[in-house]
Design a protein around this motif. Structure first.
Motif, short mmCIF file in Angstrom:
data_model
loop_
_atom_site.label_atom_id
_atom_site.label_comp_id
_atom_site.label_asym_id
_atom_site.label_seq_id
_atom_site.Cartn_x
_atom_site.Cartn_y
_atom_site.Cartn_z
N SER A 114 0.84 -1.37 -0.07
CA SER A 114 0.04 0.00 -0.08
C SER A 114 0.83 1.25 -0.22
O SER A 114 1.74 1.28 0.64
N GLY A 115 0.52 2.14 -1.06
CA GLY A 115 1.18 3.54 -0.86
C GLY A 115 2.65 3.23 -1.95
O GLY A 115 3.16 4.36 -2.23
N ALA A 116 2.84 2.21 -2.39
CA ALA A 116 3.98 2.00 -3.32
C ALA A 116 3.77 3.06 -4.38
O ALA A 116 4.76 3.50 -5.15
N LEU A 117 2.74 2.85 -5.01
CA LEU A 117 2.30 3.61 -6.55
C LEU A 117 2.35 4.98 -6.24
O LEU A 117 3.02 5.82 -6.99
N ALA A 118 1.77 5.44 -5.18
CA ALA A 118 1.85 6.99 -4.90
C ALA A 118 3.25 7.37 -4.82
O ALA A 118 3.74 8.54 -5.29
N GLY A 119 4.02 6.66 -3.83
CA GLY A 119 5.40 7.05 -3.55
C GLY A 119 6.45 7.09 -4.85
O GLY A 119 7.10 7.89 -5.18
N PHE A 120 6.01 6.01 -5.90
CA PHE A 120 6.70 6.13 -7.03
C PHE A 120 6.36 7.14 -7.93
O PHE A 120 7.48 7.87 -8.63
#
Length: 165
Positions: free
Chosen positions: A95-101
């Motif tokens: 969770s959150g990996a996409l937004a972080g990237f």
């Protein structure tokens, strides 16, 4: 440009093996290679480096031309393709990996490298089993973009730092 540098290559060099105090030749080499059209980075990486309060931030501020813009149409289109590609695998990631990237420089670096036919210089390593974060080499490979690390780049370029006596 043949090579585009990731932020971690600057940070690792500054903190560890090519500290400006004892290896100014590395930093001179970066500028010479850039002047020769061989390597650069992108504005987003420059922005990350300039946020600091250290000698690397000062270096990045002093050499703004080292960092290429990303507002051109080709890079914008390539970024959209990178974003679409990683979004399709979001359910496999933490969770959150996409937004972080997507909120960082990495997808822009991949997009710019794809447009230029450049190799990305990064210390990230490919890991097909990683679910924690999107890794540059994992994503770049999908787009035919090659990655290597600083030491491989120095070896390929035949660069030598020789003591001056």
């Amino acid at each position: 440009m043949n090579y585009l540098l990731d932020a971690n290559t600057f940070i690792e060099a500054k903190n560890r093996y090519y500290q400006p105090a004892f290896c100014p030749a590395y930093w001179d080499w970066l500028l010479q290679a850039h002047a020769g059209g061989q390597l650069a980075s992108i504005d987003n990486v420059g922005d990350e480096l300039r946020r600091g309060n250290d000698e690397l931030a000062i270096w990045a501020r002093s050499h703004a031309d080292f960092f290429l813009g990303i507002s051109d149409e080709a890079t914008q289109a390539a970024f959209a393709e990178v974003a679409d590609h990683v979004a399709r695998s979001e359910s496999e990631m933490r969770s959150g990996a996409l937004a972080g990237f997507l909120g960082g420089a990495d997808p822009w670096l991949i997009a710019k490298a794809r447009c230029l036919g450049a190799t990305i210089v990064t210390h990230e390593r490919s890991d097909a089993f990683n679910r924690r974060k999107y890794l540059i080499p994992n994503v770049a490979t999908h787009f035919g973009v090659t990655c290597l690390n600083t030491f491989d780049l120095l070896g390929r370029s035949g660069t030598r730092f020789v003591l001056d006596h």
